[in-house]
Design a protein around this motif. Structure first.
Motif, PDB file in Angstrom:
ATOM      1  N   GLN A 141       0.830  -1.211   0.000  1.00  0.00           N
ATOM      2  CA  GLN A 141       0.000   0.000   0.000  1.00  0.00           C
ATOM      3  C   GLN A 141       0.863   1.258   0.000  1.00  0.00           C
ATOM      4  N   TYR A 142       2.140   1.125   0.384  1.00  0.00           N
ATOM      5  CA  TYR A 142       3.023   2.293   0.424  1.00  0.00           C
ATOM      6  C   TYR A 142       3.748   2.529  -0.898  1.00  0.00           C
ATOM      7  N   ASN A 143       3.683   1.581  -1.822  1.00  0.00           N
ATOM      8  CA  ASN A 143       4.409   1.739  -3.081  1.00  0.00           C
ATOM      9  C   ASN A 143       3.957   2.996  -3.816  1.00  0.00           C
ATOM     10  N   GLY A 144       4.942   3.755  -4.283  1.00  0.00           N
ATOM     11  CA  GLY A 144       4.643   4.989  -5.006  1.00  0.00           C
ATOM     12  C   GLY A 144       4.492   6.198  -4.100  1.00  0.00           C
ATOM     13  N   GLN A 145       4.450   5.982  -2.787  1.00  0.00           N
ATOM     14  CA  GLN A 145       4.313   7.115  -1.869  1.00  0.00           C
ATOM     15  C   GLN A 145       5.681   7.648  -1.454  1.00  0.00           C
ATOM     16  N   TYR A 146       5.658   8.885  -0.975  1.00  0.00           N
ATOM     17  CA  TYR A 146       6.873   9.494  -0.445  1.00  0.00           C
ATOM     18  C   TYR A 146       6.901   9.349   1.067  1.00  0.00           C
ATOM     19  N   ALA A 147       8.123   9.193   1.587  1.00  0.00           N
ATOM     20  CA  ALA A 147       8.321   9.094   3.032  1.00  0.00           C
ATOM     21  C   ALA A 147       9.574   9.886   3.382  1.00  0.00           C
ATOM     22  N   ARG A 148       9.698  10.197   4.659  1.00  0.00           N
ATOM     23  CA  ARG A 148      10.883  10.921   5.135  1.00  0.00           C
ATOM     24  C   ARG A 148      11.791   9.930   5.851  1.00  0.00           C
ATOM     25  N   ILE A 149      13.075   9.952   5.481  1.00  0.00           N
ATOM     26  CA  ILE A 149      14.047   9.071   6.135  1.00  0.00           C
ATOM     27  C   ILE A 149      14.263   9.554   7.572  1.00  0.00           C
ATOM     28  N   LEU A 150      14.074   8.653   8.537  1.00  0.00           N
ATOM     29  CA  LEU A 150      14.370   8.990   9.935  1.00  0.00           C
ATOM     30  C   LEU A 150      15.796   8.591  10.283  1.00  0.00           C
ATOM     31  N   PRO A 154      22.714   0.345   9.939  1.00  0.00           N
ATOM     32  CA  PRO A 154      23.648  -0.503   9.197  1.00  0.00           C
ATOM     33  C   PRO A 154      23.641  -1.951   9.666  1.00  0.00           C
ATOM     34  N   GLU A 155      23.234  -2.185  10.913  1.00  0.00           N
ATOM     35  CA  GLU A 155      23.184  -3.558  11.441  1.00  0.00           C
ATOM     36  C   GLU A 155      22.246  -4.424  10.609  1.00  0.00           C
ATOM     37  N   ILE A 156      21.074  -3.869  10.289  1.00  0.00           N
ATOM     38  CA  ILE A 156      20.086  -4.652   9.537  1.00  0.00           C
ATOM     39  C   ILE A 156      19.981  -4.192   8.081  1.00  0.00           C
ATOM     40  N   GLY A 157      20.748  -3.140   7.726  1.00  0.00           N
ATOM     41  CA  GLY A 157      20.727  -2.665   6.345  1.00  0.00           C
ATOM     42  C   GLY A 157      19.368  -2.146   5.922  1.00  0.00           C
ATOM     43  N   ARG A 158      18.696  -1.428   6.806  1.00  0.00           N
ATOM     44  CA  ARG A 158      17.367  -0.889   6.499  1.00  0.00           C
ATOM     45  C   ARG A 158      17.280   0.576   6.910  1.00  0.00           C
ATOM     46  N   TYR A 159      16.461   1.304   6.143  1.00  0.00           N
ATOM     47  CA  TYR A 159      16.071   2.652   6.539  1.00  0.00           C
ATOM     48  C   TYR A 159      14.821   2.563   7.398  1.00  0.00           C
ATOM     49  N   LEU A 160      14.702   3.456   8.357  1.00  0.00           N
ATOM     50  CA  LEU A 160      13.428   3.681   9.024  1.00  0.00           C
ATOM     51  C   LEU A 160      12.846   4.928   8.367  1.00  0.00           C
ATOM     52  N   ALA A 161      11.653   4.769   7.790  1.00  0.00           N
ATOM     53  CA  ALA A 161      11.045   5.883   7.061  1.00  0.00           C
ATOM     54  C   ALA A 161       9.647   6.129   7.592  1.00  0.00           C
ATOM     55  N   GLN A 162       9.252   7.401   7.567  1.00  0.00           N
ATOM     56  CA  GLN A 162       7.941   7.787   8.088  1.00  0.00           C
ATOM     57  C   GLN A 162       7.095   8.385   6.979  1.00  0.00           C
ATOM     58  N   PHE A 163       5.850   7.904   6.889  1.00  0.00           N
ATOM     59  CA  PHE A 163       4.912   8.406   5.889  1.00  0.00           C
ATOM     60  C   PHE A 163       4.073   9.528   6.475  1.00  0.00           C
ATOM     61  N   GLN A 164       3.335  10.208   5.594  1.00  0.00           N
ATOM     62  CA  GLN A 164       2.563  11.380   5.986  1.00  0.00           C
ATOM     63  C   GLN A 164       1.662  11.112   7.189  1.00  0.00           C
ATOM     64  N   GLY A 166       2.092   9.270   9.620  1.00  0.00           N
ATOM     65  CA  GLY A 166       2.817   9.000  10.852  1.00  0.00           C
ATOM     66  C   GLY A 166       3.333   7.577  10.944  1.00  0.00           C
ATOM     67  N   SER A 167       2.836   6.680  10.066  1.00  0.00           N
ATOM     68  CA  SER A 167       3.300   5.298  10.163  1.00  0.00           C
ATOM     69  C   SER A 167       4.757   5.194   9.745  1.00  0.00           C
ATOM     70  N   GLN A 168       5.495   4.347  10.470  1.00  0.00           N
ATOM     71  CA  GLN A 168       6.922   4.163  10.220  1.00  0.00           C
ATOM     72  C   GLN A 168       7.170   2.717   9.846  1.00  0.00           C
ATOM     73  N   ILE A 169       7.969   2.510   8.789  1.00  0.00           N
ATOM     74  CA  ILE A 169       8.341   1.139   8.453  1.00  0.00           C
ATOM     75  C   ILE A 169       9.825   1.078   8.096  1.00  0.00           C
ATOM     76  N   LYS A 170      10.367  -0.124   8.238  1.00  0.00           N
ATOM     77  CA  LYS A 170      11.770  -0.363   7.876  1.00  0.00           C
ATOM     78  C   LYS A 170      11.808  -0.805   6.415  1.00  0.00           C
ATOM     79  N   ILE A 171      12.702  -0.190   5.647  1.00  0.00           N
ATOM     80  CA  ILE A 171      12.706  -0.397   4.197  1.00  0.00           C
ATOM     81  C   ILE A 171      14.123  -0.663   3.698  1.00  0.00           C
TER      82      ILE A 171
END
Length: 178
Positions: A141-150, A154-164, A166-171
């Motif tokens: 459902q998040y594909n194509g949306q913009y998020a802000r990098i929080l 490097p341990e897990i090689g993922r970004y934590l990003a926040q969508f408009q 407020g939901s946050q996911i690891k990407i």
């Protein structure tokens, strides 16, 4: 943010106006246009986002033309990134994004006065950058949306990003586009 008026009714299922968009003045490079291929590789600046057509209006740097482009047809440029995990390390671990090569799925990075192609997983985008998310399997459902990098972990090689909203996911880096 730049919410727009409540109740103006966007496309059904688009989440209406509740989307993060890139600010006007953002530097971009046009890529992968098919019908207007003459604009590819040209630099431009974002003017604003047209919610009706779900396209950005961009002003080309050479001349007075404004064109409407979908988010996948440009890449933000001028962002200073960290370069990591290369087999042959560069003399500098910093570079500036100059473009994106879609066929090779690599960022074009200016580093030590030359442009090189570097995989998304070898580029660390700074926090607070607004990025486009795509190719997610489990949270499509998040594909194509913009998020802000929080942050980047490097341990897990993922970004934590926040969508408009407020939901946050690891990407994974491969799902992050500028």
């Amino acid at each position: 943010g730049m919410g727009g008026m409540p109740g103006m009714g966007g496309m059904p299922g688009m989440g209406g106006m509740n989307l993060l968009t890139l600010p006007s003045g953002t530097q971009v490079k046009i890529i992968d246009l098919v019908s207007a291929a003459q604009y590819n590789e040209q630099t431009a600046r974002i003017v604003n986002f047209d919610f009706e057509t779900q396209r950005y209006i961009v002003q080309l740097d050479n001349g007075n033309n404004s064109i409407k482009v979908q988010p996948q047809n440009f890449v933000q440029t001028g962002i200073r990134v960290e370069i990591t995990g290369l087999k042959q390390p560069l003399s500098s671990n910093q570079g500036i994004v100059k473009g994106f090569n879609s066929s090779k799925q690599r960022f074009q990075i200016l580093c030590d006065d030359k442009e090189i192609l570097i995989k998304q997983s070898n580029v660390i985008i700074p926090k607070s950058t607004i990025v486009r998310v795509d190719g997610l399997q489990n949270a499509s459902q998040y594909n194509g949306q913009y998020a802000r990098i929080l942050n980047y972990d490097p341990e897990i090689g993922r970004y934590l990003a926040q969508f408009q909203g407020g939901s946050q996911i690891k990407i994974k880096p491969d799902n992050i586009f500028l």
